[in-house]
Design a protein around this motif. Structure first.
Motif, PDB file in Angstrom:
ATOM      1  N   ALA A  18       0.835  -1.201   0.000  1.00  0.00           N
ATOM      2  CA  ALA A  18       0.000   0.000   0.000  1.00  0.00           C
ATOM      3  C   ALA A  18       0.872   1.256   0.000  1.00  0.00           C
ATOM      4  CB  ALA A  18      -0.920  -0.008   1.217  1.00  0.00           C
ATOM      5  N   GLY A  22       0.859   4.141  -2.816  1.00  0.00           N
ATOM      6  CA  GLY A  22       0.571   5.539  -2.519  1.00  0.00           C
ATOM      7  C   GLY A  22       1.688   6.468  -2.949  1.00  0.00           C
ATOM      8  N   VAL A  25       1.432   6.866  -6.691  1.00  0.00           N
ATOM      9  CA  VAL A  25       0.352   7.760  -7.119  1.00  0.00           C
ATOM     10  C   VAL A  25       0.742   9.205  -6.877  1.00  0.00           C
ATOM     11  CG1 VAL A  25      -1.988   8.486  -6.565  1.00  0.00           C
ATOM     12  CG2 VAL A  25      -1.494   6.100  -6.892  1.00  0.00           C
TER      13      VAL A  25
ATOM     14  N   SER B 108      -3.053  10.677  -2.111  1.00  0.00           N
ATOM     15  CA  SER B 108      -2.272   9.446  -1.955  1.00  0.00           C
ATOM     16  C   SER B 108      -2.322   8.957  -0.514  1.00  0.00           C
ATOM     17  CB  SER B 108      -0.839   9.676  -2.406  1.00  0.00           C
ATOM     18  OG  SER B 108      -0.307  10.785  -1.759  1.00  0.00           O
ATOM     19  N   LEU B 111      -5.519   7.082  -0.069  1.00  0.00           N
ATOM     20  CA  LEU B 111      -5.435   5.738  -0.653  1.00  0.00           C
ATOM     21  C   LEU B 111      -4.683   4.791   0.272  1.00  0.00           C
ATOM     22  CD1 LEU B 111      -4.733   6.307  -4.432  1.00  0.00           C
ATOM     23  CD2 LEU B 111      -6.551   4.985  -3.427  1.00  0.00           C
ATOM     24  N   LEU B 115      -6.184   1.434   2.158  1.00  0.00           N
ATOM     25  CA  LEU B 115      -5.637   0.091   1.924  1.00  0.00           C
ATOM     26  C   LEU B 115      -5.131  -0.525   3.221  1.00  0.00           C
ATOM     27  CD1 LEU B 115      -3.816   0.583  -1.458  1.00  0.00           C
ATOM     28  CD2 LEU B 115      -5.762  -0.837  -0.996  1.00  0.00           C
TER      29      LEU B 115
END
Lengths: 108, 176
Positions: A18, A22, A25, B108, B111, B115
């Motif tokens: 994760a 991140g 992104v 971000s 996200l 998760l």
């Protein structure tokens, strides 16, 4: 739980995947050149691969599936890198720049 | 509590922590560095750490493949493109809108938070067979039996990608 035993725990790998996703992104939004965005896309793909491998190691009944899937991800990523880099070279020939702000034609 | 730091499990755990640190540090360098060449070096470091994680996930074959394909091929190709195309060394780097940067960080982080929460909240059910090590023989057999069609398909995809990138990089050279 002892911190030295976290390598045998599924959640560790999920958290790492994760975090990679991140960071990738964030880099895709923040970078200003096409090559930087390509690098961030590779980070996103490797985060996905870590997740697949973790599920394969801890949850899957057949221990081969995740590895085969990760091999396919690697092949797709290599093809993507080749295509994207040749597109970047072609864009650089036309615009003499690979900045995302300068390669525009229609903004008046 | 701490039996001895020199036992095999402790050393293995320390090495695992080192791989995690290498991975995250390399990813941060890859996204945050000003110059592209440093960013590629951070990417290579991150892939090195991910290869170590694959080794801990009982797949030394994929660790080797990660080193060969990503560190050896993809990073070198990106370095070639940086050397062919980078022009922003001399120009002043114009930062983007700070509100856009804040939005990127918020998106971000959201996200990652979603998760990680999902990973902690879910009750993962294990169907793990006792023999968890996927050997190279099994991978090869299933590539040629179960996943045969996908294997052929990925070969075609790679061929088309190579030919297409050659065409793209070749066209327009005669103009200049």
């Amino acid at each position: 739980m002892n911190i030295l035993l976290i390598s045998n725990c599924l959640t560790t790998y999920l958290v790492i995947g994760a975090l990679l996703f991140g960071i990738g992104v964030y880099g895709m939004v923040q970078r200003q050149t096409f090559i930087g965005m390509l690098i961030s896309a590779e980070l996103v793909l490797s985060g996905a691969s870590v997740n697949f491998m973790a599920f394969n190691r801890f949850l899957a009944p057949d221990p081969v599936v995740g590895q085969v899937f990760t091999l396919f991800i690697m092949a797709i990523a290599a093809a993507e890198a080749a295509i994207a880099l040749s597109i970047i070279i072609a864009v650089y020939r036309n615009y003499k720049s690979i900045e995302t702000d300068e390669t525009v034609d229609l903004n008046g | 509590m701490t039996p001895s730091l020199i036992s095999a499990e402790s050393l293995s755990g320390l090495l695992f922590l080192g791989f995690i640190g290498i991975t995250l540090f390399g990813a941060l360098v890859a996204t945050g560095a000003k110059r592209l060449i440093r960013s590629v070096a951070g990417l290579a470091l991150c892939f090195l750490g991910v290869a170590g994680l694959y080794y801990y996930l009982a797949s030394p074959f994929l660790a080797l493949m990660q080193l060969l394909i990503y560190v050896g091929a993809v990073c070198v190709t990106i370095i070639f493109a940086v050397m062919l195309a980078e022009t922003s060394e001399n120009k002043r780097v114009v930062r983007r809108n700070p509100s856009a940067m804040a939005l990127a960080i918020i998106a971000s982080a959201g996200l990652v938070w979603a998760l990680v929460t999902l990973a902690f909240k879910t009750e993962w059910k294990s169907f793990q067979a006792p023999d968890a090590s996927g050997s190279i023989e099994k991978i090869g057999q299933s590539l040629l039996t179960t996943y045969n069609f996908s294997f052929e398909l990925i070969s075609v995809v790679l061929l088309v990608a190579i030919v297409g990138s050659l065409v793209l990089a070749r066209s327009g050279r005669s103009k200049t």
